[in-house]
Design a protein around this motif. Structure first.
Motif, PDB file in Angstrom:
ATOM      1  N   VAL A  98      56.559  42.970  34.276  1.00 45.34           N
ATOM      2  CA  VAL A  98      55.989  42.259  33.130  1.00 45.34           C
ATOM      3  C   VAL A  98      55.996  40.756  33.385  1.00 45.34           C
ATOM      4  N   GLY A  99      54.829  40.142  33.257  1.00 49.88           N
ATOM      5  CA  GLY A  99      54.700  38.704  33.457  1.00 49.88           C
ATOM      6  C   GLY A  99      54.482  38.288  34.891  1.00 49.88           C
ATOM      7  N   SER A 100      54.530  39.226  35.824  1.00 45.38           N
ATOM      8  CA  SER A 100      54.361  38.901  37.239  1.00 45.38           C
ATOM      9  C   SER A 100      53.290  39.806  37.848  1.00 45.38           C
ATOM     10  N   ILE A 101      52.087  39.301  37.951  1.00 43.74           N
ATOM     11  CA  ILE A 101      50.956  40.114  38.409  1.00 43.74           C
ATOM     12  C   ILE A 101      50.929  40.195  39.925  1.00 43.74           C
ATOM     13  N   ASP A 102      50.810  41.406  40.443  1.00 42.08           N
ATOM     14  CA  ASP A 102      50.613  41.636  41.866  1.00 42.08           C
ATOM     15  C   ASP A 102      49.110  41.771  42.094  1.00 42.08           C
ATOM     16  N   LEU A 103      48.477  40.709  42.586  1.00 40.73           N
ATOM     17  CA  LEU A 103      47.020  40.689  42.709  1.00 40.73           C
ATOM     18  C   LEU A 103      46.502  41.746  43.675  1.00 40.73           C
ATOM     19  N   GLU A 104      47.293  42.092  44.689  1.00 42.99           N
ATOM     20  CA  GLU A 104      46.848  43.128  45.613  1.00 42.99           C
ATOM     21  C   GLU A 104      46.768  44.484  44.902  1.00 42.99           C
ATOM     22  N   ARG A 105      47.728  44.760  44.039  1.00 47.25           N
ATOM     23  CA  ARG A 105      47.673  46.004  43.258  1.00 47.25           C
ATOM     24  C   ARG A 105      46.477  45.996  42.314  1.00 47.25           C
ATOM     25  N   VAL A 106      46.224  44.857  41.719  1.00 41.89           N
ATOM     26  CA  VAL A 106      45.074  44.751  40.809  1.00 41.89           C
ATOM     27  C   VAL A 106      43.786  45.037  41.564  1.00 41.89           C
ATOM     28  N   ARG A 107      43.614  44.420  42.718  1.00 43.06           N
ATOM     29  CA  ARG A 107      42.388  44.642  43.509  1.00 43.06           C
ATOM     30  C   ARG A 107      42.260  46.102  43.916  1.00 43.06           C
ATOM     31  N   ALA A 108      43.394  46.707  44.283  1.00 38.03           N
ATOM     32  CA  ALA A 108      43.359  48.096  44.735  1.00 38.03           C
ATOM     33  C   ALA A 108      42.894  49.041  43.634  1.00 38.03           C
ATOM     34  N   LEU A 109      43.120  48.686  42.384  1.00 36.86           N
ATOM     35  CA  LEU A 109      42.710  49.535  41.266  1.00 36.86           C
ATOM     36  C   LEU A 109      41.229  49.389  40.932  1.00 36.86           C
ATOM     37  N   LYS A 110      40.585  48.382  41.503  1.00 37.82           N
ATOM     38  CA  LYS A 110      39.137  48.177  41.353  1.00 37.82           C
ATOM     39  C   LYS A 110      38.679  48.196  39.886  1.00 37.82           C
ATOM     40  N   PRO A 111      39.293  47.369  39.038  1.00 37.90           N
ATOM     41  CA  PRO A 111      38.849  47.332  37.643  1.00 37.90           C
ATOM     42  C   PRO A 111      37.463  46.703  37.524  1.00 37.90           C
ATOM     43  N   ASP A 112      36.699  47.147  36.540  1.00 36.47           N
ATOM     44  CA  ASP A 112      35.439  46.456  36.241  1.00 36.47           C
ATOM     45  C   ASP A 112      35.560  45.615  34.975  1.00 36.47           C
ATOM     46  N   LEU A 113      36.729  45.680  34.302  1.00 38.93           N
ATOM     47  CA  LEU A 113      37.010  44.820  33.151  1.00 38.93           C
ATOM     48  C   LEU A 113      38.523  44.700  33.005  1.00 38.93           C
ATOM     49  N   ILE A 114      38.984  43.485  32.749  1.00 38.50           N
ATOM     50  CA  ILE A 114      40.399  43.213  32.497  1.00 38.50           C
ATOM     51  C   ILE A 114      40.515  42.681  31.077  1.00 38.50           C
ATOM     52  N   ILE A 115      41.425  43.270  30.300  1.00 39.37           N
ATOM     53  CA  ILE A 115      41.626  42.837  28.921  1.00 39.37           C
ATOM     54  C   ILE A 115      43.067  42.362  28.760  1.00 39.37           C
ATOM     55  N   GLY A 116      43.223  41.156  28.241  1.00 42.60           N
ATOM     56  CA  GLY A 116      44.543  40.596  27.988  1.00 42.60           C
ATOM     57  C   GLY A 116      44.611  40.031  26.583  1.00 42.60           C
ATOM     58  N   THR A 117      45.738  39.403  26.269  1.00 38.21           N
ATOM     59  CA  THR A 117      45.880  38.716  24.987  1.00 38.21           C
ATOM     60  C   THR A 117      45.687  37.220  25.219  1.00 38.21           C
TER      61      THR A 117
END
Length: 324
Positions: A98-117
């Motif tokens: 929580v609070g620490s984004i692993d950008l490599e994991r994010v890229r690996a998931l291949k999102p087409d939309l990211i939703i945050g607060t």
């Protein structure tokens, strides 16, 4: 082989951006283009965003606080507790602590939309290179009940799914409302309390609050200065034990911190015995059996599911009253 993986990633990105898009304005006033029908959504808050989207049938591929296999690292699994077992459903994978984004994991998931607060505004520049980032306001007082889920349904074209959830909820609501005894009948007053290392009054953004107020109950007003506002939580603000001891709402809802076990009456009673000894004698709702004990994990997300868990807890309270 490395070349093939690179080409596959580039092809996926090209296809993702080739799909139809539409222009929207997020809750912070940013204008952005998002896929007309997002297929792989990543969220930056599981309880506030991931659970509402999953209940709507959205494919949520990643969130904080999970490992690569989709197991919760948070001590309690909000998805399973609120939505139950989801046979055959795709696991929500982790994107870091929580609070620490692993950008490599994010890229690996291949999102087409990211939703945050709105609290994730600092990540927009970095994460927009991976997928469009939509920010939804979630601060205390910014949203009521499960209005956030309704807004997400409108954003992602899930209005029909939301309407179906609402119909089932309204049937249960009508049944519970018909059984409420005086003084819990409208226009009765309620207050919801969250026990952590101190006593806290619950805010307005949750399915729990939606259900209670849809029953016709209204929030018990507190005197000026009795709530020790910190501005640090979307869920709760502390009150003193003296203020708690004077409370006399028509219906008092109490729950304990998410990871504490057991949830419900036994756990709440143990916490109150430590925080304010003798509460059963001096707290009038306790003496008159006007206390509903809740499972905090199940009822505090801004979802129809959390509202229905709250109604179920009230049904159980009614059954116990009738049995005595």
């Amino acid at each position: 082989m490395r070349f093939l993986w690179l080409m596959a990633g580039l092809l996926f990105s090209a296809l993702a951006w080739a799909q139809p898009v539409r222009e929207v304005k997020d809750d912070t006033g940013r204008t952005l283009q998002i896929p007309a029908q997002p297929q792989r959504v990543l969220v930056l808050h599981e309880a506030l965003l991931g659970v509402p989207l999953l209940e709507l049938g959205v494919n949520v591929v990643g969130a904080y606080g999970r490992d690569d296999a989709g197991r919760s690292l948070m001590g309690v699994d909000a998805i399973r507790n609120v939505l139950g077992e989801r046979p055959g459903a795709t696991q929500v994978r982790g994107i870091g602590a929580v609070g620490s984004i692993d950008l490599e994991r994010v890229r690996a998931l291949k999102p087409d939309l990211i939703i945050g607060t709105e609290l994730d505004a600092g990540h927009v520049a970095t994460m927009s290179a991976i997928a469009p980032v939509y920010l939804q306001r979630s601060a205390a007082g910014a949203a009521q009940g499960f209005a956030a889920q309704k807004a997400l349904a409108a954003l992602l074209g899930r209005e029909a799914a939301y309407a179906a959830l609402l119909r089932d909820y309204q049937r249960q609501l009508a049944s519970v409302k018909a059984q409420l005894p005086p003084p819990a009948q409208p226009p009765g007053r309620y207050l919801a309390i969250f026990l952590h290392d101190r006593i806290n009054v619950v805010g307005t953004m949750s399915g729990m609050v939606q259900a209670i107020e849809d029953l016709g109950l209204r929030r018990q007003p507190l005197s000026d200065g009795s709530v020790q506002a910190t501005g640090q939580s979307t869920l709760m603000e502390p009150i003193s034990t003296e203020t708690f001891g004077r409370l006399n709402p028509d219906l008092l809802f109490v729950m304990r911190t998410f990871t504490a076990q057991p949830q419900g009456e036994a756990g709440v009673a143990a916490d109150l015995d430590k925080l304010t000894p003798g509460w059963r004698r001096f707290l009038r709702p306790a003496r008159q059996r006007r206390v509903v004990y809740l499972d905090s994990v199940k009822v505090t997300t801004p979802t129809v599911a959390s509202a229905r868990h709250t109604l179920t807890a009230i049904e159980q309270w009614l059954d116990k009253r009738h049995a005595k």
